[in-house]
Design an enzyme around this catalytic site. Structure first.
Site: not given
Ligand code: CAO
Length: 426
Positions: A18, A140, A169, A248-249
């Site tokens: 998001q 979030e 988000d 607020g106030g």
């Molecule tokens: N091709 C190949 N690999 C891909 C890819 C693609 N097109 N797109 C993503 N990947 C891989 C990434 O390289 C990563 O691999 P490694 O862990 O081996 O480096 C893997 O997918 C997972 O990516 P991620 O860790 O970002 O995803 P997740 O689902 O495990 O975590 C989230 C999701 C949101 C918790 C994390 O991305 C995060 O903390 N983001 C920053 C904070 C944020 O934006 N949070 C809000 C999200 S909305 O509530």
């Protein structure tokens, strides 16, 4: 139609879930060409989350990814990396919200990106900035809790509470979008790209600014506008939860309206703004409060707020929320109905301004979405549907990167871009 404000700006959109997608959706609405890079076969995880119709992109995804193009690229495949580096050179901004370190692990560190395209702006959302939680993955509600929102939301004697507004988000997405356009403006005279970093904790804290204000006011005495003060309950050493008290106030509360016994949204927010105290007294049938020294001034009223709002509620309970609005608005008394999502979805004014829009989608059919809440007079937003997974892969390879048909076939055969969805290919 005039040219869109961000026409000519190309965004390499590595965002998912998001926070990042809200940012790039805003940029797309202002006319940027947003190229969303997704993992072949799977795409943004939200495509399949909270699905209401089997095998159809969820509303979670469609409502966050309007006006974008989708290309599938396996960022870990050598050919995929080659395509991505070509895209890096063609784009003005790269936006990402991967977990900390993931972009660099893919081989796209800031240093390498900056070297490949010194004009590129690299914008990132992370849960936390540098510090003890910098490596954490964040969603979030974690941001709401760590940014000071949960500890200050809800009822004093109850649990900390998260809010339905996605301030972690979508709030951070908004902050990031401002950072990006600011960096784009700076680039017009510096000629250089830069990094734009927004931590969700910081974004939430920025939106909870008034609560940090109250934290410091506590050192100088009780917070007299809080209901707690009128109830004679001592304050602790941190900003407390204040229920529905106004921040607020001008004291305000949520009050029952006619029908509250069976309608969960038959309520009105009522603000006792000092400027309209006299008409309030007349409307609720307490004309004596206009001159009574215990009620006549805002300061005198502070210890009696519970009594005052109980009396006002006796009046609001005789009217439905819209009737009460009509009566109060005649006297410029600031108030607002508690609107359900059903009422908002049906609101004609919101439809007329494009804040609520109906969008057509090839596999889902028609659905409602929230359009662009920011209105530019010379850059009107037309909301178009979200892309199917990989829908624009071949188009982007050819039109943006200049690959010919044979080269596109070679890229497809290498497994770098996966299979484009059948519908997308039609
Ligand atoms: N091709 C190949 N690999 C891909 C890819 C693609 N097109 N797109 C993503 N990947 C891989 C990434 O390289 C990563 O691999 P490694 O862990 O081996 O480096 C893997 O997918 C997972 O990516 P991620 O860790 O970002 O995803 P997740 O689902 O495990 O975590 C989230 C999701 C949101 C918790 C994390 O991305 C995060 O903390 N983001 C920053 C904070 C944020 O934006 N949070 C809000 C999200 S909305 O509530």
């Amino acid at each position: 139609m005039a040219e869109k404000a961000l026409e000519g700006v190309r965004i390499l959109d590595f965002t998912h879930v998001q926070s990042g997608p809200t940012c790039t959706q805003l940029l797309a609405w202002f006319g940027a060409d947003v190229i969303k890079v997704e993992r072949p076969g799977a795409g943004d995880a939200t495509r399949q989350q909270l699905q209401d119709i089997p095998d159809v992109d969820s509303l979670y995804f469609t409502m966050l990814n309007h006006n974008k193009r989708s290309i599938t690229i396996d960022t870990k495949n050598p050919k995929g990396k080659e395509v991505l580096w070509r895209l890096v050179k063609e784009c003005d901004v790269l936006v990402e919200n991967f977990a900390p370190g993931a972009l660099a692990r893919m081989g796209f560190s800031w240093e390498k990106l900056h070297e490949a395209n010194p004009k590129l702006i690299v914008a990132s959302v992370k849960g936390f900035g540098p510090g003890r939680y910098q490596d954490c993955k964040v969603y979030e509600n974690v941001a709401q809790c760590a940014g000071g929102s949960a500890s200050t939301t809800g009822w004093r004697d109850d649990l900390p509470m998260v809010t339905g507004a996605q301030i972690g988000d979508s709030g951070t997405g908004l902050h990031l979008a401002l950072g990006i356009v600011t960096a784009l403006y700076h680039r017009t005279h510096s000629g250089e790209g830069q990094r734009v970093d927004c931590a969700m904790q910081d974004g939430v804290l920025n939106l909870c600014r008034v609560k940090l204000r109250d934290q410091q006011r506590l050192a100088h005495g009780p917070l007299k506008e809080y209901s707690q003060f009128g109830e004679g309950i001592a304050f602790g050493d941190a900003t407390p939860r204040a229920g529905n008290d106004s921040g607020g106030g001008q004291p305000g509360r949520i009050l029952k309206c006619k029908g509250w016994e069976h309608d969960p949204n038959a309520y009105i927010y009522f603000i006792t703004q000092a400027a309209v105290w006299e008409p309030i007294c007349d409307i609720i049938g307490e004309p004596g409060w206009k001159t009574d020294p215990g009620y006549a001034t805002p300061k005198a009223r502070l210890p009696h707020l519970n009594e005052i709002f109980t009396r006002i509620e006796a009046w609001t309970m005789k009217h439905d929320k819209f009737e009460a609005m009509d009566i109060l608005n005649e006297y410029d008394i600031p108030c607002g109905p508690i609107l359900s999502m059903k009422e908002i979805a049906e609101d004609e004014s919101l439809r007329a301004t494009g804040t609520v829009v109906e969008v057509d989608h090839p596999t889902r059919g028609k659905y409602l979405s929230v359009g662009n809440p920011i209105k530019l007079s010379n850059s009107k937003t037309e909301v178009t549907r979200s892309p199917l997974l990989g829908e624009h892969t071949a188009e982007i390879l050819k039109d943006v990167l200049g690959y010919n048909d044979n080269e596109v076939a070679e890229i497809e055969n290498s497994g770098a871009v996966g299979q484009v969805s059948k519908l997308a290919a039609e």
